[in-house]
Design a protein around this motif. Structure first.
Motif, PDB file in Angstrom:
ATOM      1  N   GLU A  77       1.016  -1.108  -0.127  1.00  0.00           N
ATOM      2  CA  GLU A  77      -0.049  -0.258  -0.136  1.00  0.00           C
ATOM      3  C   GLU A  77       0.834   1.180   0.081  1.00  0.00           C
ATOM      4  O   GLU A  77       0.593   2.309  -0.647  1.00  0.00           O
ATOM      5  N   ASN A  78       2.037   1.144   0.716  1.00  0.00           N
ATOM      6  CA  ASN A  78       2.716   2.199   0.932  1.00  0.00           C
ATOM      7  C   ASN A  78       4.207   1.743   1.372  1.00  0.00           C
ATOM      8  O   ASN A  78       4.291   0.872   2.333  1.00  0.00           O
ATOM      9  N   LEU A  79       5.307   2.349   0.610  1.00  0.00           N
ATOM     10  CA  LEU A  79       6.818   1.822   0.964  1.00  0.00           C
ATOM     11  C   LEU A  79       7.331   3.352   1.216  1.00  0.00           C
ATOM     12  O   LEU A  79       7.599   4.034   0.262  1.00  0.00           O
ATOM     13  N   ASP A  80       7.777   3.589   2.255  1.00  0.00           N
ATOM     14  CA  ASP A  80       8.664   4.779   2.709  1.00  0.00           C
ATOM     15  C   ASP A  80      10.056   4.328   3.000  1.00  0.00           C
ATOM     16  O   ASP A  80      10.414   3.968   3.852  1.00  0.00           O
ATOM     17  N   ALA A  81      10.840   4.756   1.815  1.00  0.00           N
ATOM     18  CA  ALA A  81      12.217   4.229   1.755  1.00  0.00           C
ATOM     19  C   ALA A  81      12.998   5.517   1.851  1.00  0.00           C
ATOM     20  O   ALA A  81      12.813   6.573   1.273  1.00  0.00           O
ATOM     21  N   LYS A  82      14.349   5.267   2.634  1.00  0.00           N
ATOM     22  CA  LYS A  82      15.302   6.587   2.932  1.00  0.00           C
ATOM     23  C   LYS A  82      16.508   5.819   2.686  1.00  0.00           C
ATOM     24  O   LYS A  82      16.834   5.007   3.443  1.00  0.00           O
ATOM     25  N   ALA A  83      17.358   6.738   2.242  1.00  0.00           N
ATOM     26  CA  ALA A  83      18.634   6.141   1.910  1.00  0.00           C
ATOM     27  C   ALA A  83      19.800   7.222   2.713  1.00  0.00           C
ATOM     28  O   ALA A  83      19.431   8.159   2.283  1.00  0.00           O
ATOM     29  N   VAL A  84      20.632   6.828   3.389  1.00  0.00           N
ATOM     30  CA  VAL A  84      21.592   7.835   3.956  1.00  0.00           C
ATOM     31  C   VAL A  84      22.895   7.425   3.344  1.00  0.00           C
ATOM     32  O   VAL A  84      23.642   6.191   3.813  1.00  0.00           O
ATOM     33  N   VAL A  85      23.452   8.269   2.686  1.00  0.00           N
ATOM     34  CA  VAL A  85      24.867   7.862   1.989  1.00  0.00           C
ATOM     35  C   VAL A  85      25.881   8.554   2.863  1.00  0.00           C
ATOM     36  O   VAL A  85      25.661   9.930   3.010  1.00  0.00           O
ATOM     37  N   THR A  86      26.936   7.973   3.532  1.00  0.00           N
ATOM     38  CA  THR A  86      27.987   8.745   4.045  1.00  0.00           C
ATOM     39  C   THR A  86      29.347   8.924   3.345  1.00  0.00           C
ATOM     40  O   THR A  86      29.678   7.876   2.556  1.00  0.00           O
ATOM     41  N   LEU A  87      29.709   9.775   3.432  1.00  0.00           N
ATOM     42  CA  LEU A  87      30.839  10.592   2.670  1.00  0.00           C
ATOM     43  C   LEU A  87      31.871  10.885   3.918  1.00  0.00           C
ATOM     44  O   LEU A  87      31.660  11.745   4.525  1.00  0.00           O
ATOM     45  N   VAL A  88      33.106  10.114   3.762  1.00  0.00           N
ATOM     46  CA  VAL A  88      34.033  10.402   4.716  1.00  0.00           C
ATOM     47  C   VAL A  88      35.203  11.217   3.844  1.00  0.00           C
ATOM     48  O   VAL A  88      35.729  10.633   3.104  1.00  0.00           O
ATOM     49  N   PRO A  89      35.452  12.440   4.269  1.00  0.00           N
ATOM     50  CA  PRO A  89      36.574  13.223   3.418  1.00  0.00           C
ATOM     51  C   PRO A  89      37.695  12.615   3.592  1.00  0.00           C
ATOM     52  O   PRO A  89      38.227  11.977   4.762  1.00  0.00           O
ATOM     53  N   GLY A  90      38.443  12.491   2.462  1.00  0.00           N
ATOM     54  CA  GLY A  90      39.943  11.909   2.673  1.00  0.00           C
ATOM     55  C   GLY A  90      39.714  10.464   2.261  1.00  0.00           C
ATOM     56  O   GLY A  90      40.635   9.743   1.999  1.00  0.00           O
ATOM     57  N   THR A  91      38.410   9.838   2.461  1.00  0.00           N
ATOM     58  CA  THR A  91      38.146   8.373   2.458  1.00  0.00           C
ATOM     59  C   THR A  91      37.289   8.088   1.118  1.00  0.00           C
ATOM     60  O   THR A  91      37.450   7.317   0.275  1.00  0.00           O
ATOM     61  N   GLY A  92      36.292   8.703   1.209  1.00  0.00           N
ATOM     62  CA  GLY A  92      35.317   8.480  -0.004  1.00  0.00           C
ATOM     63  C   GLY A  92      34.037   8.160   0.735  1.00  0.00           C
ATOM     64  O   GLY A  92      33.736   8.126   1.981  1.00  0.00           O
ATOM     65  N   ILE A  93      32.969   7.755  -0.069  1.00  0.00           N
ATOM     66  CA  ILE A  93      31.726   7.309   0.289  1.00  0.00           C
ATOM     67  C   ILE A  93      31.971   5.679   0.798  1.00  0.00           C
ATOM     68  O   ILE A  93      32.456   4.940   0.286  1.00  0.00           O
ATOM     69  N   THR A  94      31.264   5.792   2.095  1.00  0.00           N
ATOM     70  CA  THR A  94      31.607   4.501   2.652  1.00  0.00           C
ATOM     71  C   THR A  94      30.369   3.714   3.225  1.00  0.00           C
ATOM     72  O   THR A  94      30.587   2.456   3.289  1.00  0.00           O
ATOM     73  N   GLY A  95      29.336   4.215   2.801  1.00  0.00           N
ATOM     74  CA  GLY A  95      28.294   3.310   2.929  1.00  0.00           C
ATOM     75  C   GLY A  95      26.781   3.820   2.454  1.00  0.00           C
ATOM     76  O   GLY A  95      26.804   5.019   2.291  1.00  0.00           O
ATOM     77  N   SER A  96      25.811   3.261   2.460  1.00  0.00           N
ATOM     78  CA  SER A  96      24.446   3.530   2.028  1.00  0.00           C
ATOM     79  C   SER A  96      23.542   2.879   3.088  1.00  0.00           C
ATOM     80  O   SER A  96      23.483   1.696   3.113  1.00  0.00           O
ATOM     81  N   ALA A  97      22.733   3.533   4.010  1.00  0.00           N
ATOM     82  CA  ALA A  97      21.978   2.812   5.080  1.00  0.00           C
ATOM     83  C   ALA A  97      20.585   3.167   4.528  1.00  0.00           C
ATOM     84  O   ALA A  97      20.096   4.401   4.652  1.00  0.00           O
ATOM     85  N   LEU A  98      19.653   1.948   4.231  1.00  0.00           N
ATOM     86  CA  LEU A  98      18.446   1.958   3.790  1.00  0.00           C
ATOM     87  C   LEU A  98      17.713   1.877   4.760  1.00  0.00           C
ATOM     88  O   LEU A  98      17.843   0.958   6.022  1.00  0.00           O
ATOM     89  N   THR A  99      16.586   2.631   5.203  1.00  0.00           N
ATOM     90  CA  THR A  99      15.501   2.592   6.107  1.00  0.00           C
ATOM     91  C   THR A  99      14.144   2.561   5.344  1.00  0.00           C
ATOM     92  O   THR A  99      13.851   3.248   4.639  1.00  0.00           O
TER      93      THR A  99
END
Length: 141
Positions: A77-99
């Motif tokens: 009926e409804n899917l409420d999806a959120k992604a939080v992408v983490t960027l660590v300066p000097g390292t790069g993108i380290t993850g994407s957390a789906l909720t």
């Protein structure tokens, strides 16, 4: 199937700025800058690549899960999806957390979580993000 977007950047990294445009026109002259990427946690000074990856991941994931739920005979009926992408300066993108919070009549929690995990694994954007940690917290709501 190919999709495209363009970026125009003017100036040096810290004091320059740019605009993004997408093939569909949904993104047109969208501003982005160093401040918007690395300094402004409020997100009010324009977009950034990580925000766009997060939008793509959340959207792709919700579509993939909706397909699996429909195949199961329990369309969402409804899917409420959120992604939080983490960027660590000097390292790069380290993850994407789906909720995800889903409203899915007729499904039990265990089957919902099974299909949610399957969608995380099979979503094309999740696959493209294979070099980083992709996590999921899914529940019925």
């Amino acid at each position: 199937m190919d999709r495209h977007a363009t970026a125009v950047w003017k100036g040096a990294l810290k004091d320059g700025s740019g605009t993004l445009n997408s093939q569909s026109g949904a993104i047109a002259k969208l501003p982005y800058s160093f401040k918007g990427r690395f300094e402004d946690e409020s997100g009010k000074s324009g977009t950034n690549p990580e925000e766009l990856i997060a939008a793509a991941h959340a959207g792709c994931y919700a579509m993939q899960l909706s397909h699996f739920l429909a195949e199961n005979g329990t369309p969402a009926e409804n899917l409420d999806a959120k992604a939080v992408v983490t960027l660590v300066p000097g390292t790069g993108i380290t993850g994407s957390a789906l909720t995800l919070v889903g409203t899915v009549p007729g499904i039990d929690e265990a089957k919902f979580k099974e299909l949610a995990e399957k969608a995380k694994a099979e979503c094309p954007v999740s696959k493209a993000l294979g070099a980083i940690n992709v996590s999921l917290n899914a529940r019925l709501g």
